[in-house]
Design a protein around this motif. Structure first.
Motif, PDB file in Angstrom:
ATOM      1  N   PRO A 197       0.898  -1.245  -0.069  1.00 28.59           N
ATOM      2  CA  PRO A 197      -0.025  -0.124  -0.054  1.00 28.59           C
ATOM      3  C   PRO A 197       0.917   1.293   0.020  1.00 28.59           C
ATOM      4  CG  PRO A 197       0.148  -0.913   2.151  1.00 28.59           C
ATOM      5  CD  PRO A 197       0.860  -1.747   1.420  1.00 28.59           C
ATOM      6  N   VAL A 198       2.099   1.182   0.134  1.00 33.38           N
ATOM      7  CA  VAL A 198       3.051   2.236   0.334  1.00 33.38           C
ATOM      8  C   VAL A 198       3.965   2.217  -1.269  1.00 33.38           C
ATOM      9  CG1 VAL A 198       2.958   2.440   2.569  1.00 33.38           C
ATOM     10  CG2 VAL A 198       4.849   0.968   1.328  1.00 33.38           C
ATOM     11  N   PRO A 199       4.535   3.391  -1.619  1.00 33.16           N
ATOM     12  CA  PRO A 199       5.331   3.323  -2.515  1.00 33.16           C
ATOM     13  C   PRO A 199       6.785   2.397  -2.348  1.00 33.16           C
ATOM     14  CG  PRO A 199       4.796   5.555  -2.119  1.00 33.16           C
ATOM     15  CD  PRO A 199       4.320   4.575  -1.041  1.00 33.16           C
ATOM     16  N   VAL A 200       7.284   1.885  -3.599  1.00 34.35           N
ATOM     17  CA  VAL A 200       8.366   0.833  -3.182  1.00 34.35           C
ATOM     18  C   VAL A 200       9.392   1.382  -3.976  1.00 34.35           C
ATOM     19  CG1 VAL A 200       8.914  -1.598  -3.928  1.00 34.35           C
ATOM     20  CG2 VAL A 200       6.795  -1.110  -3.233  1.00 34.35           C
ATOM     21  N   GLY A 201      10.576   1.450  -3.400  1.00 28.89           N
ATOM     22  CA  GLY A 201      12.070   1.826  -4.079  1.00 28.89           C
ATOM     23  C   GLY A 201      12.837   0.535  -4.024  1.00 28.89           C
ATOM     24  N   THR A 202      13.845   0.953  -5.287  1.00 26.65           N
ATOM     25  CA  THR A 202      14.698  -0.090  -5.182  1.00 26.65           C
ATOM     26  C   THR A 202      16.012   0.454  -5.587  1.00 26.65           C
ATOM     27  OG1 THR A 202      14.157  -0.324  -7.718  1.00 26.65           O
ATOM     28  CG2 THR A 202      13.326  -1.737  -6.332  1.00 26.65           C
ATOM     29  N   VAL A 203      17.203  -0.210  -5.755  1.00 29.71           N
ATOM     30  CA  VAL A 203      18.376  -0.040  -6.024  1.00 29.71           C
ATOM     31  C   VAL A 203      18.841  -0.821  -7.458  1.00 29.71           C
ATOM     32  CG1 VAL A 203      20.844   0.608  -5.479  1.00 29.71           C
ATOM     33  CG2 VAL A 203      19.117   0.774  -3.759  1.00 29.71           C
ATOM     34  N   PRO A 204      18.349  -0.432  -8.677  1.00 28.28           N
ATOM     35  CA  PRO A 204      18.396  -1.454  -9.826  1.00 28.28           C
ATOM     36  C   PRO A 204      19.867  -2.026 -10.032  1.00 28.28           C
ATOM     37  CG  PRO A 204      17.130   0.567 -10.125  1.00 28.28           C
ATOM     38  CD  PRO A 204      17.662   0.894  -9.020  1.00 28.28           C
ATOM     39  N   ILE A 205      21.034  -1.278  -9.652  1.00 28.20           N
ATOM     40  CA  ILE A 205      22.385  -1.939  -9.831  1.00 28.20           C
ATOM     41  C   ILE A 205      22.408  -3.207  -9.143  1.00 28.20           C
ATOM     42  CG2 ILE A 205      23.429  -0.931  -7.790  1.00 28.20           C
ATOM     43  CD1 ILE A 205      24.780  -0.421 -11.361  1.00 28.20           C
ATOM     44  N   TYR A 206      21.790  -3.360  -8.032  1.00 28.85           N
ATOM     45  CA  TYR A 206      21.851  -4.776  -7.471  1.00 28.85           C
ATOM     46  C   TYR A 206      21.427  -5.824  -8.195  1.00 28.85           C
ATOM     47  CZ  TYR A 206      22.263  -2.016  -2.915  1.00 28.85           C
ATOM     48  OH  TYR A 206      22.525  -1.174  -2.042  1.00 28.85           O
ATOM     49  N   GLN A 207      20.103  -5.723  -8.823  1.00 33.36           N
ATOM     50  CA  GLN A 207      19.690  -6.731  -9.879  1.00 33.36           C
ATOM     51  C   GLN A 207      20.462  -6.753 -11.086  1.00 33.36           C
ATOM     52  OE1 GLN A 207      15.590  -6.191 -11.222  1.00 33.36           O
ATOM     53  NE2 GLN A 207      15.998  -8.561 -11.731  1.00 33.36           N
ATOM     54  N   ALA A 208      20.951  -5.614 -11.587  1.00 35.97           N
ATOM     55  CA  ALA A 208      21.806  -5.674 -12.794  1.00 35.97           C
ATOM     56  C   ALA A 208      23.167  -6.604 -12.388  1.00 35.97           C
ATOM     57  CB  ALA A 208      22.193  -4.361 -13.067  1.00 35.97           C
ATOM     58  N   LEU A 209      23.982  -6.421 -11.169  1.00 36.42           N
ATOM     59  CA  LEU A 209      24.913  -6.878 -10.872  1.00 36.42           C
ATOM     60  C   LEU A 209      24.629  -8.559 -10.715  1.00 36.42           C
ATOM     61  CD1 LEU A 209      27.826  -6.412  -9.844  1.00 36.42           C
ATOM     62  CD2 LEU A 209      26.969  -6.823  -7.558  1.00 36.42           C
ATOM     63  N   GLU A 210      23.376  -8.733 -10.149  1.00 35.00           N
ATOM     64  CA  GLU A 210      23.191 -10.390 -10.170  1.00 35.00           C
ATOM     65  C   GLU A 210      23.288 -10.798 -11.670  1.00 35.00           C
ATOM     66  OE1 GLU A 210      22.746 -12.425  -7.441  1.00 35.00           O
ATOM     67  OE2 GLU A 210      22.979 -10.859  -6.103  1.00 35.00           O
ATOM     68  N   LYS A 211      22.779 -10.365 -12.519  1.00 36.09           N
ATOM     69  CA  LYS A 211      22.702 -10.691 -13.844  1.00 36.09           C
ATOM     70  C   LYS A 211      24.126 -10.823 -14.622  1.00 36.09           C
ATOM     71  CE  LYS A 211      18.157  -8.523 -15.094  1.00 36.09           C
ATOM     72  NZ  LYS A 211      17.589  -7.399 -15.732  1.00 36.09           N
ATOM     73  N   VAL A 212      24.931 -10.368 -13.995  1.00 35.06           N
ATOM     74  CA  VAL A 212      26.404 -10.582 -14.517  1.00 35.06           C
ATOM     75  C   VAL A 212      27.204 -11.414 -13.597  1.00 35.06           C
ATOM     76  CG1 VAL A 212      26.298  -8.623 -16.113  1.00 35.06           C
ATOM     77  CG2 VAL A 212      27.338  -8.281 -13.763  1.00 35.06           C
ATOM     78  N   GLY A 213      26.589 -11.873 -12.829  1.00 32.26           N
ATOM     79  CA  GLY A 213      27.171 -12.972 -11.896  1.00 32.26           C
ATOM     80  C   GLY A 213      27.933 -12.258 -10.855  1.00 32.26           C
ATOM     81  N   GLY A 214      27.700 -11.096 -10.596  1.00 31.08           N
ATOM     82  CA  GLY A 214      28.234 -10.582  -9.317  1.00 31.08           C
ATOM     83  C   GLY A 214      29.523  -9.872  -9.727  1.00 31.08           C
ATOM     84  N   ASP A 215      30.042  -9.776 -10.887  1.00 29.51           N
ATOM     85  CA  ASP A 215      31.336  -9.059 -11.206  1.00 29.51           C
ATOM     86  C   ASP A 215      30.911  -7.584 -11.668  1.00 29.51           C
ATOM     87  OD1 ASP A 215      33.587  -8.127 -12.375  1.00 29.51           O
ATOM     88  OD2 ASP A 215      33.839  -9.703 -13.592  1.00 29.51           O
ATOM     89  N   PRO A 216      31.343  -6.776 -10.860  1.00 22.90           N
ATOM     90  CA  PRO A 216      31.056  -5.182 -11.344  1.00 22.90           C
ATOM     91  C   PRO A 216      31.631  -4.714 -12.747  1.00 22.90           C
ATOM     92  CG  PRO A 216      31.662  -5.371  -9.194  1.00 22.90           C
ATOM     93  CD  PRO A 216      32.131  -6.496  -9.705  1.00 22.90           C
ATOM     94  N   THR A 217      32.818  -5.246 -13.262  1.00 23.13           N
ATOM     95  CA  THR A 217      33.539  -5.007 -14.302  1.00 23.13           C
ATOM     96  C   THR A 217      32.712  -5.272 -15.394  1.00 23.13           C
ATOM     97  OG1 THR A 217      34.495  -6.883 -14.665  1.00 23.13           O
ATOM     98  CG2 THR A 217      35.486  -5.082 -13.357  1.00 23.13           C
ATOM     99  N   ALA A 218      31.817  -6.448 -15.289  1.00 17.51           N
ATOM    100  CA  ALA A 218      31.043  -6.974 -16.221  1.00 17.51           C
ATOM    101  C   ALA A 218      29.631  -6.283 -16.743  1.00 17.51           C
ATOM    102  CB  ALA A 218      30.649  -8.383 -16.118  1.00 17.51           C
ATOM    103  N   LEU A 219      29.388  -5.331 -15.908  1.00 19.54           N
ATOM    104  CA  LEU A 219      28.186  -4.228 -16.182  1.00 19.54           C
ATOM    105  C   LEU A 219      28.375  -3.508 -17.410  1.00 19.54           C
ATOM    106  CD1 LEU A 219      27.584  -3.169 -12.258  1.00 19.54           C
ATOM    107  CD2 LEU A 219      26.054  -4.512 -13.723  1.00 19.54           C
ATOM    108  N   THR A 220      27.077  -3.416 -17.916  1.00 21.96           N
ATOM    109  CA  THR A 220      27.020  -2.441 -19.083  1.00 21.96           C
ATOM    110  C   THR A 220      25.903  -1.498 -19.047  1.00 21.96           C
ATOM    111  OG1 THR A 220      25.683  -3.915 -20.410  1.00 21.96           O
ATOM    112  CG2 THR A 220      28.047  -3.977 -20.765  1.00 21.96           C
TER     113      THR A 220
END
Lengths: 547, 547
Positions: A197-220
């Motif tokens: 019932p309340v607004p929901v916030g996120t930090v999208p970089i967390y999920q993006a990081l999961e998508k690249v196996g946790g390696d920050p350098t692999a982010l695009t």
């Protein structure tokens, strides 16, 4: 949304003790309040963040999700091609969301529109999150609090996270952020959004990081962008974006006592150093604005370089990033996107106010949204308290929303009890600031509770408190008997002597004798004293009743 | 002192986790410190209030009481016939107590003497309480905290109260006040005094009231005086005296939301109204000074008309009494008696600082000693937190000592757990203020703890924290395995990703490449990036070890 682990039985429902749900009718919209019915026939209506879960008449079905109330509201036509609260406000349009917020705050809709138009307030309300009850974040309004929830690689299930969301809003969380980093991020968020019932916030970089196996350098940029769109489509209302962590700022943190403590900040710092390129969040910021504008998702510009210790407070790295956030604020607003600014962290008391002044100056008074700050580093296990001290002070200075800190900060992930303690502690900080800012209606509740306390209306005192269950439980520990709940004495002094009772008698005496101001006292004391003495001095004779 | 219910087994002994007792030799006196030995070979010595109970080598015998250490110190000759720290300080004499306090505070003995002579600081040290370890209360020194203990008509035993005293000082209480109101007041106090390593305060009117069967109107100066002498003889170090509650002020409270909430204040108000006479505490104040001067007992001039709710803060009654306390301060000092001034209560944040300014102006900067204040009324069960907010702010403004508030405030009597939570919460408030006042050594502990946190020295982090036991327990909840105490990641993010680890890597990178200030960064970034990329960007590769 099928997941047999999440059922309605896993969430807490029913009214808070001593309260019941009521709805104000505002132009056909139902605006919820929590009504505290007092034993003297009076009542007090309180701001209510808890959604249908505390409505005794509501049917809760987590699989179906909450009713999509906002879908039934009339959406104004786009303003200059943009459909955001900011664009509408600037065009002079008062939206249903603005009227809804105005009713909750007890101000006119025009005040809401003005503050949103000026960028001094935001209403985080993604078009794709019609289940949410609109709320406003800005320094002219009640100070809001956010509760972080979310699973991690180490622990927690979807059912637990949904219950944490319901539980946090029950006790007063105005927003929740889903900071999940483990598995099932998308699925967890879907359950939370459809039932929040309340607004929901996120930090999208967390999920993006999961998508690249946790390696920050692999982010695009592309992976990040697609993650943001995925989350916008789901209905996320605001997103933390650490776009102010620039390549040249990173080495400014090298000599800090605690370096970079923000997860998002350190991910981006690692990426920038690895590629020796400017952050893709910064270089693609205008594209990001275009995406967020389509959904009316609000930016929460992250403080990736916030200080993680007293030693690092207000340093060059922190304020360099803040200047960049100011620049990005102007870009976002030019795209019609609502913006708030995240703040620290760990700051000693005498350096807190400078953070607000600088944020207001650099970021055009965009709502400031701070984590604490913690006023000292030396109390792990009590950081809800170290941070509530800083939070109260920073909110008094103009911060619009406070991100809670639980007792587990720095040590572990909060469980359900920790979430409640964190929320109540932050309601205290927010409300203390509302009082200090002399918000017109803030003191009503203090006065009602203190009056109940003075008149020994124990049940009313519990019902008016932030946590009726714990207040009653503590009273029961010393005075377990039910008659004690109507006793004209308190557990501190026992039945034989009670200062509250004596002073009630003093009041009765003074009023009976017209001794209610300094002049009357001078004039009347001598005359009345003989009469009083003659009456046997009953002021202080026990009139205790335990039944 | 024979009472089979009190035995040594009832009190907590042994060092705090990660610490050991050390003594500094100061002119032959043994000044205790708590030494935290760190795993990197460094150590930090902390101010230690806990007495011999945390000394692994001490033999504790409650029946015999603590060693009467101060009896072995050389007492200076009387100054102008008066043997008080104030009289000696004014005469230019530095006492052993002053040297002891100076060593604890890390300042020169002359600073201590000057502050005491000016009346800006007090050293509560009754000649008849030789077991106590001297401490100083004043705004130029570390902010101190007091813990209230004591039985009531409703609950508690002597053994429990002695343990509460030991327990409170273990966690950092600088003073304790015995507020017993039930049976065995004298006996309870005797056990506490003979075993207390910290100064002990009382409110003599409570015992006087017991002597007259609980009827305030039956009180007389003689009964009160004899009670004060009895307590002076026992060794009480400071006494709360509500001598500022004058007859004409009482009706000023009649229209308050919560009237008179101080027990002592309401007792005296009832007495004044009943007899229509001025308070015997006020009319006999000079006699009281003469008694206290003989023992060097310190006045704590009570705020009997303090506000009990946000609505009543800073009102006419409160400030009228404060003006009278200023007058009494001058009288007491003229008799060579040390004085501190008690303060509120319930005060919203924006009205807090005025209390300190007015107290300093009216009471010649006598040490201010406040209860909280609570920044809001709406959180019974969390009033340690509502009051820690106010306490931090009022201490930052110059308050010298804070009286703790426990979670049970307004609801019941604190148990042992509540006492600990209250003490730790107030250590947070006091330390936050020490940081804000930029006390020279305050930040050492924050820096040491944050450094340990950044370097994943978990055990050091626990040992440096205000409550090592709870910090460790919370860490265990999420990461129970012993190897986690040396793991290079924290429980918030899990082993795969950790911002603290990444930023440690950033630091290493920046330092290796000389990128440690803004100029070097500009010059060096381009050159170094190729080299770094060539090295495989190891900045962000996991280097986690769980063993």
């Amino acid at each position: 949304m099928r997941d047999t682990s999440v059922t309605t039985s896993t969430v807490t429902t029913g009214p808070i003790e001593g309260s019941s749900k009521r709805y104000l009718d505002v132009d056909g919209m139902r605006v919820p309040v929590r009504r505290v019915q007092l034993s003297n026939g009076e009542h007090l209506d309180l701001y209510d963040t808890s959604g249908p879960y505390t409505d005794a008449d509501a049917h809760i079905d987590l699989e179906a999700g909450l009713p999509k109330t906002r879908d039934g509201w009339t959406k104004p036509p786009a303003a200059d091609g943009i459909s955001t609260q900011l664009a509408w406000a600037r065009a002079g349009i008062v939206t249903p969301e603005m009227r809804y917020c105005a009713a909750r705050e007890g101000v006119s809709p025009e005040v809401v529109r003005e503050e949103v138009a000026a960028g001094r307030a935001v209403i985080p309300a993604n078009h794709k999150h019609p289940e949410s009850e609109p709320m406003i974040i800005g320094k002219r309004f009640l100070v809001k609090i956010n509760a972080n929830i979310g699973n991690s690689a180490v622990t927690s299930s979807i059912a637990e996270e949904v219950e944490k969301m319901v539980w946090a809003t029950r006790w007063g969380a105005d927003n929740i952020m889903d900071l999940s980093t483990g598995k099932d991020i998308h699925q967890t968020r879907e359950w939370i959004l459809r039932n929040s019932p309340v607004p929901v916030g996120t930090v999208p970089i967390y999920q993006a990081l999961e998508k690249v196996g946790g390696d920050p350098t692999a982010l695009t940029w592309e992976i990040y962008r697609d993650t943001v769109i995925e989350q916008c489509e789901q209905g996320v209302d605001y997103m933390t974006v650490h776009a102010g962590v620039l390549l040249r700022y990173v080495p400014l943190t090298a000599r800090r006592v605690t370096g970079i403590v923000s997860r998002g900040g350190s991910i981006m710092a690692a990426w920038c150093l690895a590629h020796h390129r400017e952050s893709f969040l910064y270089t693609h910021f205008e594209e990001l604005c275009e995406i967020l504008a389509r959904y009316d998702v609000t930016f929460s510009l992250g403080d990736g370089l916030r200080p993680g210790s007293i030693a690092d407070a207000n340093d060059e790295a922190q304020f360099a990033e803040l200047r960049t956030l100011g620049e990005l604020t102007r870009v976002a607003k030019s795209h019609g996107v609502q913006v708030m600014i995240e703040g620290p962290g760990h700051v000693p008391m005498h350096k807190i106010v400078e953070n607000v002044r600088l944020e207001e100056e650099l970021c055009e008074e965009a709502p400031f949204y701070t984590l604490g700050p913690l006023a000292t580093d030396i109390a792990p296990a009590y950081d809800h308290i170290t941070s509530a001290i800083g939070a109260s002070i920073i909110a008094q200075a103009g911060t619009a929303m406070l991100c809670y800190v639980t007792p587990k900060e720095h040590l572990g992930l909060p469980n359900r009890d920790d979430v409640k303690v964190g929320v109540i502690t932050y309601k205290i900080a927010a409300h203390s600031a509302d009082l200090a800012k002399q918000h017109p209606r803030a003191q009503e509740r203090d006065d009602a509770l203190s009056k109940a306390r003075f008149e020994f209306r124990w049940r009313d005192q519990f019902a008016l408190s932030l946590d009726p269950d714990t207040a009653r439980e503590y009273h029961d520990e010393t005075m377990p008997a039910e008659p004690a709940k109507t006793a004209h004495f308190c557990s501190m002094c026992g039945p034989k002597f009670c200062s509250m009772r004596i002073s009630a008698d003093v009041r009765e005496y003074a009023e009976r004798n017209g001794l209610t101001d300094a002049a009357a006292i001078e004039a009347g004391m001598a005359e009345k004293s003989a009469e009083f003495a003659g009456a046997g001095g009953q002021v202080y004779l026990p009139v205790v009743s335990t039944s």
